[in-house]
Enzyme design. Structure first.
Site, short mmCIF file in Angstrom:
data_model
loop_
_atom_site.label_atom_id
_atom_site.label_comp_id
_atom_site.label_asym_id
_atom_site.label_seq_id
_atom_site.Cartn_x
_atom_site.Cartn_y
_atom_site.Cartn_z
N ASP A 25 20.65 34.62 25.55
CA ASP A 25 19.36 34.98 26.44
C ASP A 25 18.52 35.66 25.24
O ASP A 25 18.80 37.09 25.08
CB ASP A 25 19.74 35.87 27.78
N LYS A 87 8.78 38.00 21.55
CA LYS A 87 8.56 36.57 22.28
C LYS A 87 7.34 36.50 22.87
O LYS A 87 7.09 35.07 23.08
CB LYS A 87 9.57 36.90 23.51
N GLU A 186 15.29 29.35 31.45
CA GLU A 186 15.93 30.58 31.94
C GLU A 186 16.53 30.56 33.46
O GLU A 186 17.48 30.78 33.76
CB GLU A 186 15.10 31.82 31.78
N ASP A 208 12.97 36.83 38.89
CA ASP A 208 13.24 37.34 37.83
C ASP A 208 12.33 38.54 37.48
O ASP A 208 11.15 38.37 37.04
CB ASP A 208 13.15 36.42 36.65
#
Ligand code: ADP
Ligand code: MG
Length: 623
Positions: A25, A87, A186, A208
């Protein structure tokens, strides 16, 4: 005589045959690596027993690169060389970064390739290199604790990541010496961790809420394949907002204003976060922090007070849930499972609000920090071939349609959105003009009908097509999308065998929400687009007919009578004026009458060319 090793069907591989694979992850704030051991997936700890690796890299100089907690400790003292949240810039061009300014305090250097580089003490570093340092660190951790080399990994990416962002992630993995079995969305990984892929079908919502980002995804499972129906969220909403609320509460209580006393502000933020996390288990928490000038602040914050402070932030996430469910075209009550991901979903009030909205309890028994890595590890284990009895491989679907440009700046879709990948699709095209020897292939992504409304991925030329009359060349264009959603396109003229191909490494560039925006636009404009397309198709057809007539008249003008010529000219001018307008039906009619007027001439022309071919031959030869 050699002994055969016999194992019962359904038995897992003996330990010595167990291939080492891991799920990663690669998060904005934190990263984790997990693996399946003795049938159980869990995350791996570093030598200090820490499972979570902060996604932070410190570049002091070339030989001194720190990753994780040691890097984090430089964040305040050496911010320009300490790269966090990389990211957010993966797969982005320098141009894209302008929209992210404010988030990112780094110095960016532009260059020819427009891949931004961050200016650090260790040199100019790309986001791919930063990510690769994080991946390297996770790889070392996994190989140290598993005692061998990894044969492959599954790395998770947000569902909305486009080709460029996915490609950049893969590049980072390659640079870290990792073999990527595949990239996995994800939310899909989180659903897998809960075994939802084992169910026959159903709608799942993945909620999330991390430190700085919120994502909501609606997935639909059919026969083991997850389809992302819609995604939504906010790239600047998360647990950090909860911290800030507590921090301003402290400042208020202490009758202080936010200042540029960074040391003090940092102490307050740190205490705020501690208090927030403690309130997950406790009903109230004592707060104790040193303010300025040795002044102490002491108070108690109750869970109820905290809930009032964060209410508006949680409500924002619920608004996103409602919107994203609507985009998915489903009803709230159709959502069968809600999976909670991200550290901030530990806050009881978040769970409560989510349960209220969906009318059912969300799934929370897997650690919300680890759930994505765990799902990825399970996939990696399957892809490594460690579960021979389970042949079902989870597949993803293409987020946006892929196609090529055709005449009139229209897009011909070759692979439709939501097609299960990997996939290969081919379609035949032909040349538009007599003697055309080259063809430009323009590859596009998007749902709209016009080139200008889609995203350009690549162009390449197919050259060396032998000169033929328009329509005689058979050009087969093949699109191949691999399991990671990466595309290669080839074109072949089938009579001559000339070929050209391109691996689409798209120009870095779509923003987070752009896929979503593109999809929405295509729904909104669907009707208008159909009309535009019909019109453009008629315009292209008009051009083709006019061109064919021009070329026929140039070659065989002698075959035409004066009257015919006058009539054709008249029909031609009607067509030309219809061609200027935007009534497709009118153009169609005009094409028809022009074709009618030229029918006799065309027939005579055909006869003559047949006669020419037959000259000097006996009729029998043609039988
Ligand atoms: P990201 O996806 O952005 O990398 P994470 O999923 O790791 O982030 O979540 C980090 C957030 O979770 C932080 O805001 C952190 O304070 C919060 N968090 C961690 N533990 C708890 C807890 N026990 N209660 C409430 N929030 C928590
Ligand atoms: Mg996360």
């Amino acid at each position: 005589m050699a002994l055969l090793q016999i194992s019962e069907p359904g038995q897992s591989t003996p330990p010595h045959e167990h291939k080492l694979a891991a799920g990663i992850d690669l998060g904005t704030t934190n990263s984790l690596v997990a693996t399946v051991r003795s049938g159980v997936a869990d995350t791996l700890a570093d030598e200090n027993g820490e499972h979570i690796l902060p996604s932070v890299v410190h570049f002091a100089d070339k030989d001194e690169i720190l990753v994780g907690t040691p890097a984090l400790s430089h964040a305040t003292t050496d911010p320009l060389n300490t790269i966090a949240s990389v990211k957010r810039i993966m797969g982005r061009s320098v141009k894209d970064l302008a929209t992210l300014e404010g988030y990112l305090p780094y110095k960016f250097i532009d260059n020819e390739s427009h891949v931004p580089r961050i200016d650090t003490a260790a040199g100019a570093i790309t986001s791919v290199e930063v990510s690769s340092e994080i991946l390297k660190s996770l790889r070392e951790r996994a190989e140290a604790s598993l005692g061998g080399e990894l044969i492959g990994v599954v790395i998770t990416v947000p569902a909305y990541f486009d080709d460029a962002q996915r490609q950049a992630t893969k590049d980072a993995a390659t640079l870290a010496g990792l073999n990527v079995f595949r990239l996995l969305n994800e939310p899909t990984a989180a659903a897998v961790a809960y075994g939802l892929d084992q169910q026959a079908e159903g709608i799942t919502a993945i909620y999330d809420l991390g430190g700085g980002t919120f994502d909501i995804s609606i997935l639909k499972l059919t026969k083991g394949v997850f389809e992302v129906l819609s995604t939504g969220g906010d790239t600047a909403l998360g647990g950090d907002d909860f911290d800030r609320e507590i921090a301003s509460w402290i400042l208020n209580q202490a009758k202080l204003k936010a200042t540029n006393d960074h040391q003090m502000m940092r102490r307050i933020m740190k205490e705020a976060r501690r208090a927030k996390e403690a309130l997950t288990a406790a009903e109230a928490v004592d707060i104790n922090v040193v303010l300025n000038g040795d002044r102490h602040f002491e108070s108690t914050l109750s869970r109820h007070q905290f809930e009032q402070l964060i209410e508006t932030h949680i409500n924002k996430t619920i608004v996103w849930c409602r919107k994203t469910i609507r985009d998915a075209g489903v009803e709230v009550r159709e959502v069968q499972n809600i999976v909670m991901v991200g550290g901030s979903t530990r806050t009881p009030y978040v769970r409560e609000k989510v349960a209220d909205f969906f009318g059912k309890q969300p799934l929370t028994n897997i650690d919300p920090d680890k759930v994505v890595a765990i799902g990825a590890a399970q996939q990696a284990n399957k892809l490594a071939g460690n579960n021979p009895e389970e042949d079902m491989l989870l597949l993803d679907v293409l987020p946006l349609s892929l196609g090529i440009e055709t005449m009139g700046e229209l897009v011909e879709k070759i692979v439709d959105r939501n097609t299960v990948i990997p996939v290969t699709r081919a379609q035949k095209f032909t040349t538009f003009k007599d003697g055309q020897t080259a063809m430009r292939i323009h590859v596009l992504q998007g749902e709209r009908e016009k080139v200008a409304d889609c995203r350009s991925l690549a162009t390449f030329d197919l050259t060396g097509i032998p000169a033929m009359v328009a329509g005689a060349a058979h050009i087969l264009v093949t699109f191949q999308v691999d399991a990671d959603g990466l595309l290669s396109v080839s074109a072949e003229e089938q009579n001559s065998g000339v070929r050209a191909s391109v691996e689409v490494k798209p120009s870095y560039g779509l923003s987070d929400s752009e896929i979503e925006t593109m999809l929405k636009a295509s729904f909104q404009h669907a009707e208008e687009d159909v009309h535009t397309r019909a019109l453009i198709e008629q315009q292209v057809e008009a051009d083709r007919v006019l061109e064919a007539l021009r070329s026929a008249l140039a070659k065989d003008g002698s075959l035409i009578t004066k009257e015919e010529f006058a009539k054709i000219e008249q029909a031609k001018s009607i067509l030309l004026s219809a061609r200027q307008g935007n009534d497709g039906e009118k153009i169609k009619q005009a094409i028809k009458s022009l074709e009618n007027e030229s029918e006799a001439f065309i027939a005579r022309r055909m006869n003559r060319s047949v006669q020419q071919v037959m000259k000097g031959h006996k009729v029998e030869e043609f039988e």
